[in-house]
Design an enzyme around this catalytic site. Structure first.
Site, PDB file in Angstrom:
ATOM      1  NE  ARG A  17      -1.063   2.546   2.820  1.00  0.00           N
ATOM      2  CZ  ARG A  17      -0.494   3.671   3.231  1.00  0.00           C
ATOM      3  NH1 ARG A  17      -0.465   4.733   2.450  1.00  0.00           N
ATOM      4  NH2 ARG A  17       0.091   3.737   4.418  1.00  0.00           N
ATOM      5  CG  ASP A  18       3.286   4.359   2.945  1.00  0.00           C
ATOM      6  OD1 ASP A  18       3.431   5.185   2.035  1.00  0.00           O
ATOM      7  OD2 ASP A  18       3.449   4.643   4.145  1.00  0.00           O
ATOM      8  CG  HIS A 209       3.903   4.679   9.215  1.00  0.00           C
ATOM      9  ND1 HIS A 209       3.084   3.808   8.507  1.00  0.00           N
ATOM     10  CD2 HIS A 209       4.346   5.573   8.295  1.00  0.00           C
ATOM     11  CE1 HIS A 209       3.047   4.168   7.237  1.00  0.00           C
ATOM     12  NE2 HIS A 209       3.793   5.237   7.082  1.00  0.00           N
ATOM     13  CG  HIS A 211       7.680   7.651   5.340  1.00  0.00           C
ATOM     14  ND1 HIS A 211       7.473   7.230   4.059  1.00  0.00           N
ATOM     15  CD2 HIS A 211       6.506   7.454   5.994  1.00  0.00           C
ATOM     16  CE1 HIS A 211       6.220   6.802   3.931  1.00  0.00           C
ATOM     17  NE2 HIS A 211       5.597   6.929   5.093  1.00  0.00           N
ATOM     18  CB  CYS A 242       2.440  10.320   1.282  1.00  0.00           C
ATOM     19  SG  CYS A 242       0.784  10.982   1.141  1.00  0.00           S
ATOM     20  CG  ASN A 251       6.851   3.363   4.834  1.00  0.00           C
ATOM     21  OD1 ASN A 251       6.425   3.598   3.713  1.00  0.00           O
ATOM     22  ND2 ASN A 251       6.175   3.626   5.921  1.00  0.00           N
TER      23      ASN A 251
END
Ligand code: HMG
Ligand code: MG
Length: 304
Positions: A17-18, A209, A211, A242, A251
């Site tokens: 996803r990310d 989370h 990055h 993002c 990430n």
């Protein structure tokens, strides 16, 4: 001497996803599905698969339902998806995820840019999603973006993080992610954001989370571990970013986190070799090297 560190950690791989949401080139659903299969084969017990957002905003996630339906689900694996509003939730429901993720921001400007509404409005949109998800027996997580810094507002005060965490708690969100969306955080700042979150959530319900834009993500992970945080999100091969946070890169790589944990005697339940293979698979599909120093070192060593 680092005392009383958690003896095990739980990692959520957010790469599908990310990681992939930010790719300009189309990535076929079959590749995404294969990536999820490889991640679960490597021992990941939580995978953030996709998001049910507007395909106009994030075209790469338009194949959400196709990807979800193609996964041969593993025993004891939790599959999560992002759902910003009821429209997204209703679509997601058909794919039967184990967990839905609503995503807000500690900074007003990022909330507007990312989900087109204020923080207060976002909470109004999330509340029915949380209720519907809980009624359907699903878990609900809240991602909190920009808990350290914002691409539009600069530094973000811990009070803003506490405010958002309190709002999320008030509508029944079960656990939250403290996200450093643009990777500007350093250990003490990340600890302050964690501390602000812990005013509203128990240690077991908070995850990091991070990055890795400024190369601080492992240091921030260690700083969180020192506080007893044991849930972390990372991205296979360091994919990610993002689309609404310019300049934000991937990430922290799952391979890098697993290597660090193994070296510290902390259990992840993950097989590093299989993980490196998963990262090599997706990197090859994207036509690049894994963005993980550990993965490159392991691959170089294998090559002899
Ligand atoms: P909006 O334009 O304000 O929504 O977008 P709207 O309710 O006014 O609807 C406009 C159109 O979008 C309508 O279609 C809706 O049907 C459609 P039209 O009538 O024009 O044809 N629509 C949807 N379509 C599909 N799925 C939906 C949906 N909702 C409305 N769920 C919206 C608001 C939230 C939808 C939009 O801003 C959006 O999709 N944003 C997503 C942004 C995003 O995905 N960002 C990346 C994920 S967050 C992240 O990466 C950070 C994180 O990793 C943590 C960290 O690192 O910080 C989680
Ligand atoms: Mg992120």
């Amino acid at each position: 001497m680092l005392l009383n560190l958690p003896r095990r950690v739980k990692l959520v791989d957010v790469g599908p996803r990310d990681g992939l949401q930010n790719e300009k080139q189309p990535v076929p659903a079959a590749i995404k599905i294969e990536l999820v299969h490889r991640l679960q084969a490597a021992g990941l017990k939580e995978i953030e698969v996709t998001s049910f957002v507007s395909p106009k905003w994030v075209p790469q996630m338009a194949d959400n339902a196709q990807v979800m339906s193609g996964i041969a689900r593993g025993e004891g694996v939790r599959y999560s998806v992002l759902t910003p509003n009821m429209k997204g939730f209703e679509s997601a429901l058909l794919s039967k995820p184990d967990e839905v993720v609503v995503f807000g921001a500690a900074s007003e400007a990022f909330s507007q840019k990312n989900i087109n509404c204020s923080i207060a409005e976002s909470i109004e949109r999330f509340a029915p999603v949380v209720k519907a998800a809980r009624d359907a027996g699903m878990a609900v997580r809240g991602a909190m973006s920009c808990t350290v810094g914002c691409p539009y507002e600069g530094d973000v005060a811990p009070e803003r993080v506490a405010y958002l965490a309190g709002l999320m708690k008030s509508i029944g969100i079960q656990r939250v992610d403290v996200a450093d969306t643009i990777g500007v955080g350093t250990p003490r700042k990340v600890q302050a954001a964690m501390e602000a979150t812990l005013k509203h959530y128990a240690l077991n319900d908070v995850s990091g989370h991070f990055h890795d834009t400024y190369g601080q993500a492992l240091a921030n992970t260690l700083a969180s571990l020192e506080m007893g945080v044991w849930n972390f999100q990372s991205s296979i091969a360091g994919l990610g970013g993002c689309p609404y946070a310019k300049g934000a890169t991937g990430n922290v790589a799952t391979e890098d986190v697993v290597y660090m944990m193994q070296g510290m005697g902390i259990d992840t339940g993950i097989d590093l070799d299989a993980l490196v293979d998963a990262g090599a698979f997706i990197s090859q599909a994207l036509g690049r090297q894994p963005n993980s120093l550990v993965a490159r070192a392991v691959l170089n060593k294998r090559a002899g």
